[in-house]
Motif scaffolding. Structure first.
Motif, short mmCIF file in Angstrom:
data_model
loop_
_atom_site.label_atom_id
_atom_site.label_comp_id
_atom_site.label_asym_id
_atom_site.label_seq_id
_atom_site.Cartn_x
_atom_site.Cartn_y
_atom_site.Cartn_z
N MET A 29 44.86 35.44 37.16
CA MET A 29 43.54 34.85 36.96
C MET A 29 42.47 35.70 37.65
N LYS A 30 42.79 36.22 38.83
CA LYS A 30 41.84 37.05 39.57
C LYS A 30 41.52 38.32 38.79
N ASN A 31 42.53 38.93 38.18
CA ASN A 31 42.31 40.14 37.39
C ASN A 31 41.47 39.85 36.16
N PHE A 32 41.69 38.71 35.55
CA PHE A 32 40.92 38.33 34.38
C PHE A 32 39.44 38.14 34.74
N CYS A 33 39.14 37.49 35.85
CA CYS A 33 37.76 37.30 36.29
C CYS A 33 37.10 38.64 36.60
N PHE A 34 37.83 39.54 37.24
CA PHE A 34 37.31 40.87 37.52
C PHE A 34 37.01 41.62 36.23
N PHE A 35 37.90 41.51 35.25
CA PHE A 35 37.70 42.18 33.96
C PHE A 35 36.44 41.65 33.27
N ILE A 36 36.24 40.34 33.28
CA ILE A 36 35.05 39.74 32.66
C ILE A 36 33.79 40.21 33.37
N LEU A 37 33.79 40.19 34.68
CA LEU A 37 32.63 40.64 35.46
C LEU A 37 32.33 42.11 35.19
N PHE A 38 33.34 42.95 35.18
CA PHE A 38 33.16 44.37 34.92
C PHE A 38 32.62 44.59 33.51
#
Length: 55
Positions: A1-10
């Motif tokens: 989930m943390k990686n997904f949030c980082f991907f969306i923010l990026f």
């Protein structure tokens, strides 16, 4: 989930930079502005604002 949030923010940051790019330096653009203000009768209250379109 943390990686997904980082991907969306990026992705949001990257695409906002791509959209914000201006025209080529050898092209001319236009900037239209409309300013307005209004009062409510004899009241001290009012509104003011502006609309801007940049091409």
């Amino acid at each position: 989930m943390k990686n997904f949030c980082f991907f969306i923010l990026f992705s949001c940051c990257y695409f906002s930079q791509a959209i914000a790019q201006g025209p080529e330096e050898d092209q001319l653009g236009a900037w239209y502005m409309y300013f307005w203000n209004t009062n409510f009768g004899e009241s001290n209250w009012g509104l003011q604002g502006d609309y801007q379109y940049r091409d």
